[in-house]
Design an enzyme around this catalytic site. Structure first.
Site, PDB file in Angstrom:
ATOM      1  N   LYS A  13      -7.836  -2.125   7.779  1.00  0.00           N
ATOM      2  CA  LYS A  13      -6.773  -2.936   8.392  1.00  0.00           C
ATOM      3  C   LYS A  13      -6.466  -2.462   9.813  1.00  0.00           C
ATOM      4  CE  LYS A  13      -3.514  -2.186   5.369  1.00  0.00           C
ATOM      5  NZ  LYS A  13      -4.180  -1.280   4.403  1.00  0.00           N
ATOM      6  N   ARG A  88       4.395  -4.861   1.742  1.00  0.00           N
ATOM      7  CA  ARG A  88       3.650  -4.141   0.709  1.00  0.00           C
ATOM      8  C   ARG A  88       4.237  -4.393  -0.672  1.00  0.00           C
ATOM      9  NH1 ARG A  88       1.522   0.089   4.244  1.00  0.00           N
ATOM     10  NH2 ARG A  88       0.064   1.427   3.163  1.00  0.00           N
ATOM     11  N   ARG A 127     -16.594  12.615   2.547  1.00  0.00           N
ATOM     12  CA  ARG A 127     -16.050  13.213   3.768  1.00  0.00           C
ATOM     13  C   ARG A 127     -15.503  14.609   3.462  1.00  0.00           C
ATOM     14  NH1 ARG A 127     -12.031   9.022   6.095  1.00  0.00           N
ATOM     15  NH2 ARG A 127     -13.370   7.404   5.260  1.00  0.00           N
ATOM     16  N   ARG A 135      -7.874  21.212   1.368  1.00  0.00           N
ATOM     17  CA  ARG A 135      -7.011  20.131   1.841  1.00  0.00           C
ATOM     18  C   ARG A 135      -7.608  18.750   1.562  1.00  0.00           C
ATOM     19  NH1 ARG A 135      -5.438  18.994   7.955  1.00  0.00           N
ATOM     20  NH2 ARG A 135      -4.482  17.001   7.460  1.00  0.00           N
ATOM     21  N   ARG A 146      -2.286   6.223  -3.653  1.00  0.00           N
ATOM     22  CA  ARG A 146      -2.000   5.058  -2.808  1.00  0.00           C
ATOM     23  C   ARG A 146      -2.737   3.818  -3.313  1.00  0.00           C
ATOM     24  NH1 ARG A 146      -3.561   6.686   2.839  1.00  0.00           N
ATOM     25  NH2 ARG A 146      -2.435   4.845   3.505  1.00  0.00           N
TER      26      ARG A 146
HETATM   27  P1  AMP Z   1      -0.377   3.061   6.161  1.00  0.00           P
HETATM   28  O1  AMP Z   1      -0.691   3.777   7.446  1.00  0.00           O
HETATM   29  O2  AMP Z   1      -0.081   1.617   6.350  1.00  0.00           O
HETATM   30  O3  AMP Z   1      -1.405   3.302   5.091  1.00  0.00           O
HETATM   31  O4  AMP Z   1       0.988   3.699   5.618  1.00  0.00           O
HETATM   32  C1  AMP Z   1       1.101   5.080   5.346  1.00  0.00           C
HETATM   33  C2  AMP Z   1       2.283   5.343   4.424  1.00  0.00           C
HETATM   34  O5  AMP Z   1       3.500   4.899   5.057  1.00  0.00           O
HETATM   35  C3  AMP Z   1       2.251   4.613   3.097  1.00  0.00           C
HETATM   36  O6  AMP Z   1       1.497   5.288   2.120  1.00  0.00           O
HETATM   37  C4  AMP Z   1       3.737   4.562   2.747  1.00  0.00           C
HETATM   38  O7  AMP Z   1       4.190   5.821   2.281  1.00  0.00           O
HETATM   39  C5  AMP Z   1       4.380   4.314   4.095  1.00  0.00           C
HETATM   40  N1  AMP Z   1       4.477   2.857   4.394  1.00  0.00           N
HETATM   41  C6  AMP Z   1       3.832   2.171   5.373  1.00  0.00           C
HETATM   42  N2  AMP Z   1       4.147   0.868   5.349  1.00  0.00           N
HETATM   43  C7  AMP Z   1       5.011   0.710   4.327  1.00  0.00           C
HETATM   44  C8  AMP Z   1       5.691  -0.406   3.753  1.00  0.00           C
HETATM   45  N3  AMP Z   1       5.517  -1.649   4.250  1.00  0.00           N
HETATM   46  N4  AMP Z   1       6.516  -0.187   2.698  1.00  0.00           N
HETATM   47  C9  AMP Z   1       6.704   1.045   2.193  1.00  0.00           C
HETATM   48  N5  AMP Z   1       6.079   2.146   2.659  1.00  0.00           N
HETATM   49  C10 AMP Z   1       5.242   1.989   3.712  1.00  0.00           C
END
Ligand code: AMP
Length: 189
Positions: A13, A88, A127, A135, A146
């Protein structure tokens, strides 16, 4: 052009959003980036979100809805925007629909970047093997978390936006250029 990019973590994305920013001259609005900046700057929002983001859970709908609503009012979002990582949850999608009604604008499309969860995990494991160290195992664990969160809370948005007539699916396992071409065809075709 007002777009949402939907897809599991690691599907591309962010990569596609950055390419579309150049192609259409509209900003990328990534809630993940905004949260990471807040965490790095240790703002009150960052301090609240850090533990949640670190373990791969979702930050509350109220917090992210507020972030997005404010961001959408900025001047650079007037010609359009690419939402990356928001909404989300169904509650976030409903809140977004309300925000857009209030602002008097409509979404053009929701692009679902489809990716095979097993392949995404495999990429991270490989990776991790290449780089070595403990880590990387943590990363795999968080990624699995996730992906589960995506399946449970975000995947229902596919039906939500199908019902709104906005959903377009592309195959995210193709090379980057091909995915971009498929997205452009879905938007413009
Ligand atoms: P991303 O970079 O979009 O994968 O987001 C990284 C992390 O940020 C996610 O795993 C969530 O913990 C938090 N996050 C990002 N966008 C959202 C959202 N729309 N709703 C809730 N948590 C979010």
């Amino acid at each position: 052009m007002r777009l949402i990019l939907l897809g599991p973590p690691g599907a591309g994305k962010g990569t596609q959003a950055k390419i579309l920013v150049e192609a259409y001259g509209i900003p990328q609005l990534s809630t993940g980036d905004i949260l990471r900046s807040a965490i790095a700057a240790k703002t009150p929002l960052g301090l609240e979100a850090k533990a949640i983001v670190d373990r791969g859970d979702l930050v509350s709908d109220a917090i992210v809805n507020g972030i997005v609503s404010e961001r959408l009012d900025a001047e650079d979002c007037k010609p359009g925007f690419i939402l990356d990582g928001f909404p989300r949850t169904i509650a976030q999608a409903e809140a977004l629909d309300l925000m857009l009604v209030e602002k008097g604008v409509k979404l053009d499309a929701v692009i679902e970047i489809k990716a095979d969860a097993d392949v995404l995990v495999e990429r991270v494991i490989n990776r991790a093997k290449e780089s070595g160290g403990a880590r990387a195992d943590d990363n795999e664990e968080v990624l699995r978390k996730r992906l589960n969160v995506y399946q449970e809370q975000t995947a229902p948005l596919v039906a939500y936006y199908t019902d709104e007539g906005l959903l377009r699916a592309v195959d995210g396992m193709e090379p980057v250029e091909q995915v971009t071409a498929a997205i452009k065809a879905a938007i413009e075709g």
